[in-house]
Motif scaffolding. Structure first.
Motif, PDB file in Angstrom:
ATOM      1  N   VAL A  20      35.077  40.390 -30.232  1.00  0.00           N
ATOM      2  CA  VAL A  20      34.912  38.979 -29.889  1.00  0.00           C
ATOM      3  C   VAL A  20      36.245  38.237 -29.872  1.00  0.00           C
ATOM      4  N   THR A  21      37.267  38.772 -30.553  1.00  0.00           N
ATOM      5  CA  THR A  21      38.566  38.107 -30.580  1.00  0.00           C
ATOM      6  C   THR A  21      39.459  38.518 -29.421  1.00  0.00           C
ATOM      7  N   LYS A  22      39.027  39.490 -28.634  1.00  0.00           N
ATOM      8  CA  LYS A  22      39.806  39.978 -27.492  1.00  0.00           C
ATOM      9  C   LYS A  22      39.278  39.326 -26.220  1.00  0.00           C
ATOM     10  N   GLN A  23      39.997  38.350 -25.713  1.00  0.00           N
ATOM     11  CA  GLN A  23      39.537  37.670 -24.511  1.00  0.00           C
ATOM     12  C   GLN A  23      39.593  38.608 -23.314  1.00  0.00           C
ATOM     13  N   LEU A  24      38.706  38.372 -22.355  1.00  0.00           N
ATOM     14  CA  LEU A  24      38.693  39.169 -21.138  1.00  0.00           C
ATOM     15  C   LEU A  24      39.889  38.840 -20.257  1.00  0.00           C
ATOM     16  N   LYS A  80      25.483  46.326 -10.464  1.00  0.00           N
ATOM     17  CA  LYS A  80      25.211  45.102 -11.202  1.00  0.00           C
ATOM     18  C   LYS A  80      25.856  43.963 -10.436  1.00  0.00           C
ATOM     19  N   ASN A  81      25.315  42.783 -10.597  1.00  0.00           N
ATOM     20  CA  ASN A  81      25.852  41.608  -9.949  1.00  0.00           C
ATOM     21  C   ASN A  81      26.550  40.725 -10.974  1.00  0.00           C
ATOM     22  N   ILE A  82      27.278  39.741 -10.491  1.00  0.00           N
ATOM     23  CA  ILE A  82      27.939  38.772 -11.370  1.00  0.00           C
ATOM     24  C   ILE A  82      27.441  37.372 -11.038  1.00  0.00           C
ATOM     25  N   ARG A  83      27.551  36.491 -11.998  1.00  0.00           N
ATOM     26  CA  ARG A  83      27.270  35.073 -11.774  1.00  0.00           C
ATOM     27  C   ARG A  83      28.615  34.358 -11.698  1.00  0.00           C
ATOM     28  N   PRO A  84      29.052  33.959 -10.507  1.00  0.00           N
ATOM     29  CA  PRO A  84      30.404  33.416 -10.339  1.00  0.00           C
ATOM     30  C   PRO A  84      30.718  32.234 -11.245  1.00  0.00           C
ATOM     31  N   ALA A  85      29.748  31.366 -11.481  1.00  0.00           N
ATOM     32  CA  ALA A  85      30.008  30.207 -12.342  1.00  0.00           C
ATOM     33  C   ALA A  85      30.332  30.640 -13.769  1.00  0.00           C
ATOM     34  N   VAL A  86      29.647  31.687 -14.240  1.00  0.00           N
ATOM     35  CA  VAL A  86      29.919  32.186 -15.591  1.00  0.00           C
ATOM     36  C   VAL A  86      31.276  32.889 -15.626  1.00  0.00           C
ATOM     37  N   ASP A 127      33.884  32.125 -13.852  1.00  0.00           N
ATOM     38  CA  ASP A 127      34.876  31.049 -13.904  1.00  0.00           C
ATOM     39  C   ASP A 127      34.984  30.463 -15.306  1.00  0.00           C
ATOM     40  N   LYS A 128      33.857  30.271 -15.951  1.00  0.00           N
ATOM     41  CA  LYS A 128      33.832  29.713 -17.303  1.00  0.00           C
ATOM     42  C   LYS A 128      34.520  30.660 -18.292  1.00  0.00           C
ATOM     43  N   VAL A 129      34.226  31.950 -18.157  1.00  0.00           N
ATOM     44  CA  VAL A 129      34.823  32.946 -19.047  1.00  0.00           C
ATOM     45  C   VAL A 129      36.340  32.994 -18.873  1.00  0.00           C
ATOM     46  N   ARG A 130      36.797  32.897 -17.637  1.00  0.00           N
ATOM     47  CA  ARG A 130      38.238  32.901 -17.376  1.00  0.00           C
ATOM     48  C   ARG A 130      38.914  31.677 -17.989  1.00  0.00           C
ATOM     49  N   LYS A 131      38.298  30.524 -17.849  1.00  0.00           N
ATOM     50  CA  LYS A 131      38.894  29.285 -18.350  1.00  0.00           C
ATOM     51  C   LYS A 131      38.901  29.239 -19.879  1.00  0.00           C
ATOM     52  N   GLU A 132      37.827  29.733 -20.490  1.00  0.00           N
ATOM     53  CA  GLU A 132      37.668  29.609 -21.941  1.00  0.00           C
ATOM     54  C   GLU A 132      38.150  30.829 -22.708  1.00  0.00           C
ATOM     55  N   ARG A 133      38.644  31.849 -21.973  1.00  0.00           N
ATOM     56  CA  ARG A 133      39.175  33.062 -22.593  1.00  0.00           C
ATOM     57  C   ARG A 133      38.166  33.691 -23.556  1.00  0.00           C
ATOM     58  N   THR A 134      36.967  33.858 -23.053  1.00  0.00           N
ATOM     59  CA  THR A 134      35.857  34.397 -23.832  1.00  0.00           C
ATOM     60  C   THR A 134      35.979  35.911 -23.967  1.00  0.00           C
ATOM     61  N   GLY A 135      35.478  36.453 -25.096  1.00  0.00           N
ATOM     62  CA  GLY A 135      35.385  37.896 -25.276  1.00  0.00           C
ATOM     63  C   GLY A 135      34.182  38.465 -24.537  1.00  0.00           C
ATOM     64  N   PHE A 136      34.122  39.785 -24.443  1.00  0.00           N
ATOM     65  CA  PHE A 136      33.111  40.436 -23.613  1.00  0.00           C
ATOM     66  C   PHE A 136      31.696  40.196 -24.129  1.00  0.00           C
ATOM     67  N   GLU A 140      26.432  34.803 -22.429  1.00  0.00           N
ATOM     68  CA  GLU A 140      26.471  33.646 -21.525  1.00  0.00           C
ATOM     69  C   GLU A 140      25.793  33.927 -20.190  1.00  0.00           C
ATOM     70  N   GLY A 141      25.597  35.203 -19.860  1.00  0.00           N
ATOM     71  CA  GLY A 141      24.957  35.552 -18.593  1.00  0.00           C
ATOM     72  C   GLY A 141      25.927  35.962 -17.516  1.00  0.00           C
ATOM     73  N   LEU A 142      27.010  36.622 -17.912  1.00  0.00           N
ATOM     74  CA  LEU A 142      28.051  37.073 -16.992  1.00  0.00           C
ATOM     75  C   LEU A 142      27.503  37.951 -15.882  1.00  0.00           C
ATOM     76  N   PHE A 143      26.660  38.927 -16.258  1.00  0.00           N
ATOM     77  CA  PHE A 143      26.121  39.895 -15.307  1.00  0.00           C
ATOM     78  C   PHE A 143      24.647  39.630 -15.022  1.00  0.00           C
ATOM     79  N   THR A 144      24.219  40.113 -13.883  1.00  0.00           N
ATOM     80  CA  THR A 144      22.803  40.127 -13.534  1.00  0.00           C
ATOM     81  C   THR A 144      22.564  41.325 -12.609  1.00  0.00           C
ATOM     82  N   VAL A 145      21.403  41.383 -11.999  1.00  0.00           N
ATOM     83  CA  VAL A 145      21.006  42.557 -11.215  1.00  0.00           C
ATOM     84  C   VAL A 145      21.182  42.302  -9.721  1.00  0.00           C
ATOM     85  N   PRO A 146      21.243  43.357  -8.901  1.00  0.00           N
ATOM     86  CA  PRO A 146      21.146  43.173  -7.449  1.00  0.00           C
ATOM     87  C   PRO A 146      19.864  42.420  -7.109  1.00  0.00           C
TER      88      PRO A 146
END
Length: 316
Positions: free
Chosen positions: A130-134, A234-240, A242-251, A257-263
């Motif tokens: 959790v301390t290692k940002q993506l 797997k699919n991605i949720r672009p808004a999430v 963007d949020k992860v990039r800005k907030e330097r969230t861990g995996f 947060e809902g980073l991934f989703t399905v086709p």
């Protein structure tokens, strides 16, 4: 069942119970996972950490639900442990997969990966993760000597897998030493050179991980389609993202947060990906691996959505 028997579609137990972060779905048992994968209409399943470790027992439980073993996962530590120990460990795992009836093995080099540590307690490894940002990238690519060690390892792994009747697939994975297409290019080039052109790096292409790393999965597929032996969709949720990039969230928190989703959901278009596979006569497994939080994204409902989407769009 799929209409094109050259292509089979599998579910992934990580949608129900996350092996990297077992607090996500920790109370979900094997029978629930397999019953819902079968009910959603899949041909098979990849293997999970809570599945039986005896090949006869594993085969029996899969037969009970009418599922085939699509593949297993091997976390490699060629850059941090003795390569001979890793070859022996990989050989044992391939023997297990073959005895269970599987035909494919996925691998990635996991040295320095914050959530895939060798012999770590799976319920505590997430504390360091959790301390290692993506972003920006926290896990560096291999150095010059490590690239050669890893490339030699993949040549050896390919030979071991084939001796057991398995195909191999190297999986570029976020927060590992090979996480994007540029890393994949370097590893593939060195495998070609070190093997004298006898081995071309076999690839498990993961659409979601490549997109998260900033790449276009379709472009990567176009480049390596003849080397792709296995596919994680797997699919991605672009808004999430963007949020992860800005907030330097861990995996782990990004998954919650809902980073991934399905086709069938999310920002990636899969029709061109499936069309490319069909045009190049892809033969193998397509695995729906969403890596969502099962507490908020019902694994069965999302898996069934994706299964129906793949059938409608691709005919598989």
């Amino acid at each position: 069942m799929t209409s094109d028997r050259n292509v089979k579609v599998a579910g992934a137990p990580i949608n129900w119970r996350n092996d990297d972060f077992p607090v996500l779905g920790a109370d979900t048992g094997v029978d629930t996972i397999l019953r819902e994968i079968a009910r959603a209409g899949f041909d098979g399943t990849e293997l999970g950490a809570v599945f039986p470790g005896d090949p006869a027992r594993l085969s029996a439980v899969l037969r009970r639900y009418g599922l085939e073993p699509a593949a297993g996962w091997f976390s490699a530590f060629l850059l941090s442990r003795s390569v001979d120990q890793e070859y022996e460990r990989f050989d044992r795992y391939c023997a297990f997969l073959a005895a269970a009836g599987a035909k494919h093995v996925n691998t990635a080099e996991c040295t320095r990966c914050p959530f895939k540590k060798f012999d770590d307690d799976p319920y505590t490894q997430h504390f360091s993760a959790v301390t290692k940002q993506l972003f920006p990238r926290a896990v560096p690519a291999p150095d010059e000597g490590e690239w050669d060690t890893l490339a030699r390892g993949m040549v050896e792994f390919d030979g071991i897998a084939h001796r057991h009747g398995l195909s191999l697939g190297y999986h570029p994975h976020i927060q590992t030493v090979v996480e994007n297409t540029a890393d994949l290019d370097e590893l593939a080039r060195r495998v070609d050179e070190l093997s004298g052109g006898k081995v071309h790096l076999p690839i498990t292409l993961d659409t979601g991980h490549l997109a998260l790393a900033g790449d276009d999965p379709l472009r990567t597929l176009d480049k390596y389609v003849k080397q792709v032996t296995h596919l994680h969709v797997k699919n991605i949720r672009p808004a999430v993202v963007d949020k992860v990039r800005k907030e330097r969230t861990g995996f782990e928190f990004a998954i919650i947060e809902g980073l991934f989703t399905v086709p069938g959901d999310g920002g990636l278009e899969f029709e061109p990906i499936f069309r490319t596979l069909r045009e190049h006569d892809y033969r193998g497994w397509i695995v729906v691996e969403a890596e969502q939080n099962p507490g908020t994204a019902d694994p069965y409902l999302y898996s069934r959505l994706s299964r129906e989407y793949i059938r409608d769009v691709a005919g598989w």
